[in-house]
Design a protein around this motif. Structure first.
Motif, PDB file in Angstrom:
ATOM      1  N   GLU A  75       0.864  -1.230   0.129  1.00  0.00           N
ATOM      2  CA  GLU A  75       0.081   0.057   0.107  1.00  0.00           C
ATOM      3  C   GLU A  75       1.054   1.196   0.082  1.00  0.00           C
ATOM      4  OE1 GLU A  75      -2.320  -0.439   3.100  1.00  0.00           O
ATOM      5  OE2 GLU A  75      -3.678  -1.875   2.475  1.00  0.00           O
ATOM      6  N   ALA A  76       2.074   1.290   0.548  1.00  0.00           N
ATOM      7  CA  ALA A  76       2.894   2.389   0.731  1.00  0.00           C
ATOM      8  C   ALA A  76       3.666   2.694  -0.494  1.00  0.00           C
ATOM      9  CB  ALA A  76       4.016   2.198   1.773  1.00  0.00           C
ATOM     10  N   VAL A  77       3.575   1.664  -1.533  1.00  0.00           N
ATOM     11  CA  VAL A  77       4.057   2.119  -3.164  1.00  0.00           C
ATOM     12  C   VAL A  77       2.876   2.220  -3.887  1.00  0.00           C
ATOM     13  CG1 VAL A  77       6.160   0.906  -2.440  1.00  0.00           C
ATOM     14  CG2 VAL A  77       4.410  -0.420  -3.415  1.00  0.00           C
ATOM     15  N   GLY A  78       1.838   2.480  -3.427  1.00  0.00           N
ATOM     16  CA  GLY A  78       0.665   2.853  -4.201  1.00  0.00           C
ATOM     17  C   GLY A  78      -0.045   1.626  -4.801  1.00  0.00           C
ATOM     18  N   SER A  80      -2.971  -0.653  -4.653  1.00  0.00           N
ATOM     19  CA  SER A  80      -4.333  -0.905  -3.478  1.00  0.00           C
ATOM     20  C   SER A  80      -4.547  -2.196  -3.260  1.00  0.00           C
ATOM     21  CB  SER A  80      -5.496  -0.104  -4.444  1.00  0.00           C
ATOM     22  OG  SER A  80      -5.582  -0.919  -5.589  1.00  0.00           O
ATOM     23  N   GLU A  81      -5.534  -2.500  -2.500  1.00  0.00           N
ATOM     24  CA  GLU A  81      -5.985  -3.770  -2.097  1.00  0.00           C
ATOM     25  C   GLU A  81      -6.474  -4.430  -3.443  1.00  0.00           C
ATOM     26  OE1 GLU A  81      -5.851  -6.769   0.662  1.00  0.00           O
ATOM     27  OE2 GLU A  81      -4.765  -5.138   0.504  1.00  0.00           O
ATOM     28  N   GLY A  82      -7.552  -3.536  -3.938  1.00  0.00           N
ATOM     29  CA  GLY A  82      -8.217  -4.222  -5.212  1.00  0.00           C
ATOM     30  C   GLY A  82      -7.150  -4.631  -6.420  1.00  0.00           C
ATOM     31  N   LEU A  83      -6.263  -3.720  -6.640  1.00  0.00           N
ATOM     32  CA  LEU A  83      -5.328  -4.129  -7.415  1.00  0.00           C
ATOM     33  C   LEU A  83      -4.325  -5.338  -7.247  1.00  0.00           C
ATOM     34  CD1 LEU A  83      -3.732  -3.598 -10.229  1.00  0.00           C
ATOM     35  CD2 LEU A  83      -2.557  -2.065  -9.151  1.00  0.00           C
ATOM     36  N   TYR A  84      -3.963  -5.368  -6.097  1.00  0.00           N
ATOM     37  CA  TYR A  84      -3.084  -6.600  -5.518  1.00  0.00           C
ATOM     38  C   TYR A  84      -3.907  -7.658  -5.628  1.00  0.00           C
ATOM     39  CZ  TYR A  84      -0.803  -9.876  -2.405  1.00  0.00           C
ATOM     40  OH  TYR A  84      -0.194 -11.305  -2.031  1.00  0.00           O
ATOM     41  N   HIS A  85      -5.097  -7.938  -5.321  1.00  0.00           N
ATOM     42  CA  HIS A  85      -5.960  -9.026  -5.338  1.00  0.00           C
ATOM     43  C   HIS A  85      -6.355  -9.389  -6.850  1.00  0.00           C
ATOM     44  CE1 HIS A  85      -6.426 -10.152  -1.055  1.00  0.00           C
ATOM     45  NE2 HIS A  85      -6.524  -8.959  -0.727  1.00  0.00           N
TER      46      HIS A  85
END
Length: 239
Positions: A75-78, A80-85
């Motif tokens: 999250e610190a590098v931009g 988002s949770e949605g993009l990660y999943h």
């Protein structure tokens, strides 16, 4: 029970993983090999082996990111949770599918090609069983966690896994995880314990020495006369 399954058992398996490799390297260097069967059959191997190996590399790096990197870092590098999943589901499912297909092809080849099957040991069969279970459960969890259960393993399984290496284990997090994740973690730990005693040891035998070794020098044939005739070089034309 959580203490036994998710604290004691992992440390036993990881200890067996470390000490087993030391023992194998010390007393069984000759057996530290993949026992390649390419000589027996190559056509099916050329399909299954790349699928499995490239797929498993993707799965490995996916686990490094998913288990080893805290959510706060991404999250610190931009990210988002949605993009990660989304990336975890799409790339992870693709890598997992390639691994499964490759493994099925390799097992089929090992079972149907006589010489390859004859060279298969009991430990190979046990290794394939555990490896298949881990991969299939991992693929199932990737799909189920993102579509059906919406379980965020980064708040549970990942924290537990990192805690093992910090000696700050939270077994209750695994106890609260879905059954698929629990089984995946336990079987993966068991596979770590079996690892040093199977052909999987070749993972730690990358031929990095080839990058720095000296060139092999080929010398021409000695021109000393043998008898009454001058020896002919291999590239000279005849007649």
């Amino acid at each position: 029970m959580n203490q036994l399954l998710y604290v004691v058992f992992p440390y036993i398996c990881l200890t067996a993983f470390a000490l087993g490799h030391l023992w194998r390297y010390r007393y069984d260097k000759f057996g530290w090999t993949t026992r390649s069967s390419q000589l027996y059959e190559n056509r099916v191997l050329r399909i299954g082996s790349p699928l499995f190996h490239f797929g498993i590399i993707g799965v490995f790096f996916g686990h490094v990111i998913g288990l080893g990197i805290p959510k706060s870092w991404t999250e610190a590098v931009g990210v988002s949770e949605g993009l990660y999943h989304f990336l975890a589901f799409s790339v992870g499912a693709l890598a997992g599918l390639a691994t499964v297909v490759g493994l099925i092809i390799l097992i089929y080849r090992r079972r149907t090609v006589g010489p390859v099957f004859s060279a298969t040991t009991r430990m190979d069969k046990v290794m394939y069983l555990f490896l298949a279970a881990v991969i299939l459960l991992g693929l199932f969890n990737t799909v189920a966690a993102n579509i059906f259960e919406h379980y965020d393993y980064r708040d549970g399984v990942s924290v537990w896994f990192r805690g093992i290496f910090r000696f700050d284990v939270h077994p209750e997090l695994m106890g609260e995880a879905p059954l698929g994740f629990q089984l995946h973690g336990l079987i993966a730990m068991a596979l770590f314990a079996l690892w040093p005693f199977t052909r999987l040891v070749h993972v730690f035998s990358a031929p990095l020495g080839y990058l720095t070794r000296p060139y092999i020098v080929y010398r021409s044939r000695d021109t000393t006369r043998l008898g009454s005739h001058q020896p002919r070089r291999g590239w000279d034309r005849v007649g």
